[in-house]
Design an enzyme around this catalytic site. Structure first.
Site, PDB file in Angstrom:
ATOM      1  N   ASP A  49      -5.145  -6.854  -6.661  1.00  0.00           N
ATOM      2  CA  ASP A  49      -6.371  -6.554  -5.900  1.00  0.00           C
ATOM      3  C   ASP A  49      -7.088  -5.370  -6.547  1.00  0.00           C
ATOM      4  OD1 ASP A  49      -8.286  -6.185  -3.910  1.00  0.00           O
ATOM      5  OD2 ASP A  49      -6.885  -5.301  -2.481  1.00  0.00           O
ATOM      6  N   LEU A  50      -7.679  -5.620  -7.718  1.00  0.00           N
ATOM      7  CA  LEU A  50      -8.385  -4.532  -8.411  1.00  0.00           C
ATOM      8  C   LEU A  50      -9.904  -4.705  -8.352  1.00  0.00           C
ATOM      9  CD1 LEU A  50      -6.058  -3.892 -11.507  1.00  0.00           C
ATOM     10  CD2 LEU A  50      -6.074  -2.760  -9.279  1.00  0.00           C
ATOM     11  N   LYS A  51     -10.370  -5.781  -7.762  1.00  0.00           N
ATOM     12  CA  LYS A  51     -11.809  -6.008  -7.532  1.00  0.00           C
ATOM     13  C   LYS A  51     -12.638  -5.680  -8.770  1.00  0.00           C
ATOM     14  CE  LYS A  51     -11.467  -4.940  -2.570  1.00  0.00           C
ATOM     15  NZ  LYS A  51     -10.087  -4.414  -2.490  1.00  0.00           N
ATOM     16  N   PHE A  52     -12.436  -6.458  -9.832  1.00  0.00           N
ATOM     17  CA  PHE A  52     -13.181  -6.189 -11.073  1.00  0.00           C
ATOM     18  C   PHE A  52     -14.686  -6.337 -10.841  1.00  0.00           C
ATOM     19  CE2 PHE A  52      -9.201  -8.083 -13.205  1.00  0.00           C
ATOM     20  CZ  PHE A  52      -8.599  -6.845 -13.325  1.00  0.00           C
ATOM     21  N   GLY A  54      -0.349  -5.829   5.924  1.00  0.00           N
ATOM     22  CA  GLY A  54       0.242  -4.597   5.415  1.00  0.00           C
ATOM     23  C   GLY A  54       1.196  -3.969   6.395  1.00  0.00           C
ATOM     24  N   ARG A  55       0.698  -2.948   7.099  1.00  0.00           N
ATOM     25  CA  ARG A  55       1.556  -2.105   7.932  1.00  0.00           C
ATOM     26  C   ARG A  55       2.443  -2.812   8.949  1.00  0.00           C
ATOM     27  NH1 ARG A  55      -3.591   1.618   8.697  1.00  0.00           N
ATOM     28  NH2 ARG A  55      -4.424  -0.487   8.390  1.00  0.00           N
ATOM     29  N   ASN A 104     -18.514  -9.703 -20.180  1.00  0.00           N
ATOM     30  CA  ASN A 104     -17.521  -9.666 -21.256  1.00  0.00           C
ATOM     31  C   ASN A 104     -16.309  -8.818 -20.875  1.00  0.00           C
ATOM     32  OD1 ASN A 104     -16.808 -10.207 -24.090  1.00  0.00           O
ATOM     33  ND2 ASN A 104     -17.045  -7.978 -24.303  1.00  0.00           N
ATOM     34  N   ASP A 142     -18.015  -5.499 -13.490  1.00  0.00           N
ATOM     35  CA  ASP A 142     -18.488  -4.894 -14.737  1.00  0.00           C
ATOM     36  C   ASP A 142     -19.326  -5.932 -15.456  1.00  0.00           C
ATOM     37  OD1 ASP A 142     -18.587  -3.213 -17.107  1.00  0.00           O
ATOM     38  OD2 ASP A 142     -16.751  -2.267 -16.382  1.00  0.00           O
ATOM     39  N   THR A 147     -15.781  -4.802   4.184  1.00  0.00           N
ATOM     40  CA  THR A 147     -15.875  -4.702   5.655  1.00  0.00           C
ATOM     41  C   THR A 147     -16.190  -3.268   6.097  1.00  0.00           C
ATOM     42  OG1 THR A 147     -13.484  -4.605   5.632  1.00  0.00           O
ATOM     43  CG2 THR A 147     -14.465  -6.675   6.312  1.00  0.00           C
ATOM     44  N   LYS A 189       0.689  -8.017  -2.571  1.00  0.00           N
ATOM     45  CA  LYS A 189      -0.602  -7.575  -3.102  1.00  0.00           C
ATOM     46  C   LYS A 189      -0.467  -6.161  -3.652  1.00  0.00           C
ATOM     47  CE  LYS A 189      -4.175  -6.231  -0.344  1.00  0.00           C
ATOM     48  NZ  LYS A 189      -4.732  -4.969  -0.846  1.00  0.00           N
ATOM     49  N   GLN A 240      -7.934  -0.892  11.500  1.00  0.00           N
ATOM     50  CA  GLN A 240      -8.623  -2.189  11.537  1.00  0.00           C
ATOM     51  C   GLN A 240      -9.389  -2.305  12.853  1.00  0.00           C
ATOM     52  OE1 GLN A 240      -8.872  -4.120   9.053  1.00  0.00           O
ATOM     53  NE2 GLN A 240      -7.017  -4.056   7.806  1.00  0.00           N
ATOM     54  N   ARG A 274      -3.001  -9.108  12.958  1.00  0.00           N
ATOM     55  CA  ARG A 274      -2.054  -8.380  13.811  1.00  0.00           C
ATOM     56  C   ARG A 274      -1.461  -9.325  14.841  1.00  0.00           C
ATOM     57  NH1 ARG A 274      -2.786  -5.222  10.339  1.00  0.00           N
ATOM     58  NH2 ARG A 274      -3.343  -3.020  10.460  1.00  0.00           N
ATOM     59  N   ASP A 278       0.838  -1.198   0.000  1.00  0.00           N
ATOM     60  CA  ASP A 278       0.000   0.000   0.000  1.00  0.00           C
ATOM     61  C   ASP A 278       0.874   1.250   0.000  1.00  0.00           C
ATOM     62  OD1 ASP A 278      -2.415  -1.403  -0.060  1.00  0.00           O
ATOM     63  OD2 ASP A 278      -2.342  -1.747   2.098  1.00  0.00           O
TER      64      ASP A 278
HETATM   65  O1  C5P Z   1      -1.977  -2.498   6.873  1.00  0.00           O
HETATM   66  P1  C5P Z   1      -3.003  -3.590   6.994  1.00  0.00           P
HETATM   67  O2  C5P Z   1      -2.453  -4.904   7.489  1.00  0.00           O
HETATM   68  O3  C5P Z   1      -4.245  -3.156   7.749  1.00  0.00           O
HETATM   69  O4  C5P Z   1      -3.437  -3.851   5.476  1.00  0.00           O
HETATM   70  C1  C5P Z   1      -4.472  -4.732   5.118  1.00  0.00           C
HETATM   71  C2  C5P Z   1      -4.636  -4.777   3.631  1.00  0.00           C
HETATM   72  O5  C5P Z   1      -5.797  -5.578   3.341  1.00  0.00           O
HETATM   73  C3  C5P Z   1      -4.883  -3.430   2.956  1.00  0.00           C
HETATM   74  O6  C5P Z   1      -4.340  -3.498   1.627  1.00  0.00           O
HETATM   75  C4  C5P Z   1      -6.391  -3.343   2.886  1.00  0.00           C
HETATM   76  O7  C5P Z   1      -6.839  -2.548   1.828  1.00  0.00           O
HETATM   77  C5  C5P Z   1      -6.765  -4.804   2.642  1.00  0.00           C
HETATM   78  N1  C5P Z   1      -8.125  -5.162   3.049  1.00  0.00           N
HETATM   79  C6  C5P Z   1      -8.588  -4.991   4.342  1.00  0.00           C
HETATM   80  N2  C5P Z   1      -9.866  -5.337   4.661  1.00  0.00           N
HETATM   81  C7  C5P Z   1     -10.674  -5.855   3.742  1.00  0.00           C
HETATM   82  C8  C5P Z   1     -10.224  -6.067   2.438  1.00  0.00           C
HETATM   83  C9  C5P Z   1      -8.917  -5.695   2.131  1.00  0.00           C
HETATM   84  O8  C5P Z   1      -7.841  -4.546   5.206  1.00  0.00           O
HETATM   85  N3  C5P Z   1     -11.879  -6.226   4.075  1.00  0.00           N
END
Ligand code: C5P
Length: 244
Positions: free
Chosen positions: A65-68, A216-217, A73, A70, A126, A38, A196, A187, A16
């Site tokens: 992670d672009l969550k298509f 992520g973080r 087609n 549409d 979420t 990701k 979160q 975590r 991110d």
């Molecule tokens: O930094 P952290 O561990 O919170 O990052 C979690 C990753 O998961 C981020 O890229 C966030 O956009 C993604 N994500 C999320 N909750 C969701 C779906 C995706 O935290 N329900």
């Protein structure tokens, strides 16, 4: 069910960041044999397919992670591009796009000569609560809708869903073991939660039935990202981290 060699690479590090420089600096400190990564909308919109290819060339397998979402087609075309042009390992689509769209995504690579990415569904974001869902015409609450959409993904031949840590155990009971559950909101006990709200430890999430954990973080902002990653890998492999 994940095979043994997969256990090492159950952590998906969320890149991110907004710039290529930050991404490459982090990747210099991570081992592609110990994790996947990701790439989401912010990074893809700023740096595009060129960076996705660069990350792939460094040996990292990529969850795009672009969550298509549409018409069928268009989504099928996007899935083909992600697989054929970018060679991604996993990608996702919105389950609320409906059965025809999900089947088009799942079938988009029929006959193609390429490695098949895992195609997984996003059920209920979420960030939405039951009131938000009711405003969208969805009655019965988010739990019910998550299970309904996960079943729709399964029937439409997708490989799994993204779900919150709190949903893993319930979904695992409802769905076959080979259906992948990919879980963010992870975590360790001392980690900052950031934004979160409900979090789970890595070992607990895997014990509840998660296959892959998006982190992520706690890794990307750690002073030593490789050491932080190693702790997550140890936790999900059932081994306590080396204290030294
Ligand atoms: O930094 P952290 O561990 O919170 O990052 C979690 C990753 O998961 C981020 O890229 C966030 O956009 C993604 N994500 C999320 N909750 C969701 C779906 C995706 O935290 N329900």
């Amino acid at each position: 069910m994940l095979v043994n060699e997969e256990n090492r690479k159950r952590i998906i590090v969320a890149l991110d960041f907004a710039t290529e420089k930050e991404v490459l600096r982090l990747l210099d400190r991570l081992d592609p044999d110990n994790c996947r990564v990701k790439i989401g909308k912010e990074l893809f919109t700023s740096c595009g397919p060129t960076l996705v290819k660069k990350v792939g060339k460094r040996g990292f397998e990529i969850f795009l992670d672009l969550k298509f979402h549409d018409i069928p087609n268009t989504v099928a075309g996007a899935v083909r591009a992600a697989a054929l042009e970018l060679g991604v390992w996993m990608l996702n689509v919105h389950a609320s796009g409906g059965k025809a769209m999900l089947e088009a995504a799942a079938g988009a690579l029929a006959g193609a000569d390429c490695r098949r990415p895992h195609i997984i569904g996003v059920t209920v974001l979420t960030s939405l609560n039951d009131r938000d869902l009711s405003q969208l015409g969805v009655q019965g609450g988010s739990r019910e809708q998550v299970v309904r959409l996960a079943r729709l993904c399964l029937e439409s031949h997708l490989g799994g869903v993204v779900c919150s840590a709190g949903e893993v155990a319930a979904l695992r009971k409802e769905l076959p073991r080979e259906f992948l559950l990919v879980t963010p909101g992870i975590r360790r006990p001392g980690d900052a939660r950031g934004d979160q709200k409900r979090v789970m430890g890595p070992a607990e999430a895997v014990a509840a039935g998660a296959d892959y954990l998006v982190v992520g973080r706690p890794i990307t902002r750690a002073e030593d990202p490789q050491a932080a990653l190693s702790e997550f890998v140890s936790a999900v492999s059932g081994n306590p981290p080396n204290p030294y």
